[in-house]
Design an enzyme around this catalytic site. Structure first.
Site, PDB file in Angstrom:
ATOM      1  N   ARG A  78      -6.192   8.591  11.608  1.00 51.79           N
ATOM      2  CA  ARG A  78      -7.227   8.489  10.576  1.00 51.79           C
ATOM      3  C   ARG A  78      -8.091   7.251  10.793  1.00 51.79           C
ATOM      4  NH1 ARG A  78      -6.098   4.113   7.801  1.00 51.79           N
ATOM      5  NH2 ARG A  78      -3.938   3.566   7.298  1.00 51.79           N
ATOM      6  N   GLY A  79      -9.231   7.239  10.122  1.00 53.34           N
ATOM      7  CA  GLY A  79     -10.073   6.060  10.130  1.00 53.34           C
ATOM      8  C   GLY A  79      -9.498   4.986   9.215  1.00 53.34           C
ATOM      9  N   VAL A  82      -5.022  -0.814   7.834  1.00 48.50           N
ATOM     10  CA  VAL A  82      -3.617  -0.662   7.472  1.00 48.50           C
ATOM     11  C   VAL A  82      -3.489  -0.354   5.977  1.00 48.50           C
ATOM     12  CG1 VAL A  82      -3.395  -3.173   7.138  1.00 48.50           C
ATOM     13  CG2 VAL A  82      -1.348  -1.795   7.493  1.00 48.50           C
ATOM     14  N   THR A  83      -2.544   0.513   5.632  1.00 52.59           N
ATOM     15  CA  THR A  83      -2.280   0.773   4.220  1.00 52.59           C
ATOM     16  C   THR A  83      -0.805   1.071   4.013  1.00 52.59           C
ATOM     17  OG1 THR A  83      -3.123   1.890   2.237  1.00 52.59           O
ATOM     18  CG2 THR A  83      -2.675   3.267   4.155  1.00 52.59           C
ATOM     19  N   HIS A  85       2.131   3.410   1.742  1.00 54.35           N
ATOM     20  CA  HIS A  85       2.476   4.528   0.873  1.00 54.35           C
ATOM     21  C   HIS A  85       3.917   4.345   0.416  1.00 54.35           C
ATOM     22  CE1 HIS A  85      -1.188   6.341   2.114  1.00 54.35           C
ATOM     23  NE2 HIS A  85      -0.776   6.701   3.315  1.00 54.35           N
ATOM     24  N   ILE A 146      -8.670   5.353   0.660  1.00 53.34           N
ATOM     25  CA  ILE A 146      -9.051   6.616   1.280  1.00 53.34           C
ATOM     26  C   ILE A 146      -9.236   6.406   2.778  1.00 53.34           C
ATOM     27  CG2 ILE A 146     -10.787   8.462   1.365  1.00 53.34           C
ATOM     28  CD1 ILE A 146     -11.527   7.705  -1.525  1.00 53.34           C
ATOM     29  N   PHE A 159      -6.183  10.441   0.582  1.00 53.52           N
ATOM     30  CA  PHE A 159      -6.255   9.337  -0.376  1.00 53.52           C
ATOM     31  C   PHE A 159      -4.861   8.968  -0.879  1.00 53.52           C
ATOM     32  CE2 PHE A 159      -6.523  13.191  -2.950  1.00 53.52           C
ATOM     33  CZ  PHE A 159      -5.593  12.942  -3.953  1.00 53.52           C
ATOM     34  N   ALA A 160      -4.757   7.761  -1.418  1.00 54.94           N
ATOM     35  CA  ALA A 160      -3.508   7.295  -2.030  1.00 54.94           C
ATOM     36  C   ALA A 160      -3.863   6.598  -3.338  1.00 54.94           C
ATOM     37  CB  ALA A 160      -2.787   6.327  -1.097  1.00 54.94           C
ATOM     38  N   CYS A 176      -6.080  -2.354   3.722  1.00 57.03           N
ATOM     39  CA  CYS A 176      -7.348  -1.850   4.254  1.00 57.03           C
ATOM     40  C   CYS A 176      -8.145  -2.929   4.973  1.00 57.03           C
ATOM     41  CB  CYS A 176      -8.198  -1.209   3.142  1.00 57.03           C
ATOM     42  SG  CYS A 176      -7.357   0.154   2.319  1.00 57.03           S
TER      43      CYS A 176
END
Length: 232
Positions: A78-79, A82-83, A85, A146, A159-160, A176
């Site tokens: 994905r674009g 870092v994120t 979940h 997103i 999305f989260a 992000c």
């Protein structure tokens, strides 16, 4: 053009399994084996994902720290940067054919934001956008991230939305890649007014928001039905 949106409420699922399912569904959309959009709604065990735009410095935790907190690490297509979940976070994966809407990636991102803004409005939370940044914000605090991937105008990833998420996990990263960002959640914003079934209610409101924004009719589909359709 089909206006049906297959909504797959999966619940808790390992990140790797959800990723493989997304890829299989995206390929089925590309080949026209599936002729309508899908929205997978899930919750993951703790995991950090690194998008194509990730910078090493934005993962601030060591491998030992990640292991101590039971956090997996995945590099994905994905674009974005870092994120995180994890439990209490509602993650949505829209498998959409943008040629059936508008083949405009930036418009699609704004539509996802609008769907989430409408969902949060139902909780009494006034959310919005920040110029030049993707995601949904409550004032200066970020409540939803997103990041998507597109191949032949078929989308996956998504999305989260932080609902009752333990926000301390975000201390392991620069979310992000935005320095000094403050993360928030539905529970953080509402406090004692947080509904007991906040995650489930958020799911319902997001489905409503998506169907309003994309002009679709929801159709509940089970995980088993989806897997059977793509032979997973």
């Amino acid at each position: 053009m089909s206006r049906e949106l297959d909504v797959v409420g999966i619940g808790r699922i390992a990140y790797r399994e959800a990723l493989e399912l997304q890829r299989a569904l995206a390929e089925a959309r590309i080949s026209k084996a599936i002729d309508h959009d899908l929205l997978l709604l899930v919750e993951h065990p703790p995991v950090i994902t690194l998008g194509r735009g990730s910078q090493t410095k934005n993962l601030t935790a060591s491998s030992q720290q990640l292991e101590a907190r039971g956090v997996e690490l995945h590099e994905i297509e994905r674009g974005g940067d870092v994120t995180f979940h994890g439990p209490g976070q509602l993650v949505g994966y829209p498998i959409f054919d943008l040629t059936q809407h508008q083949p405009d990636l930036h418009r699609f991102l704004r539509q996802i934001e609008e769907s989430l803004i409408r969902a949060l409005e139902a909780f009494g939370i006034e959310a919005g956008r920040r110029t030049g940044l993707t995601g949904v914000w409550v004032g200066e605090r970020k409540i939803a991230s997103i990041g998507i991937h597109v191949k032949k105008w078929i989308t996956w990833h998504g999305f989260a939305l932080n609902v009752t998420t333990d926000l301390s996990y975000f201390d392991l990263i620069v979310p992000c890649g935005i320095a000094d960002v403050v993360m928030t959640s539905v529970r953080q914003e509402l406090g004692s007014r947080t509904p007991r079934d906040a995650w489930g209610r958020a799911l319902d409101e997001i489905v409503r928001g998506f169907c309003e924004v994309f002009d679709q009719t929801p159709q509940a589909v089970t995980l088993e039905e989806v897997k059977a359709a793509v032979g997973v």
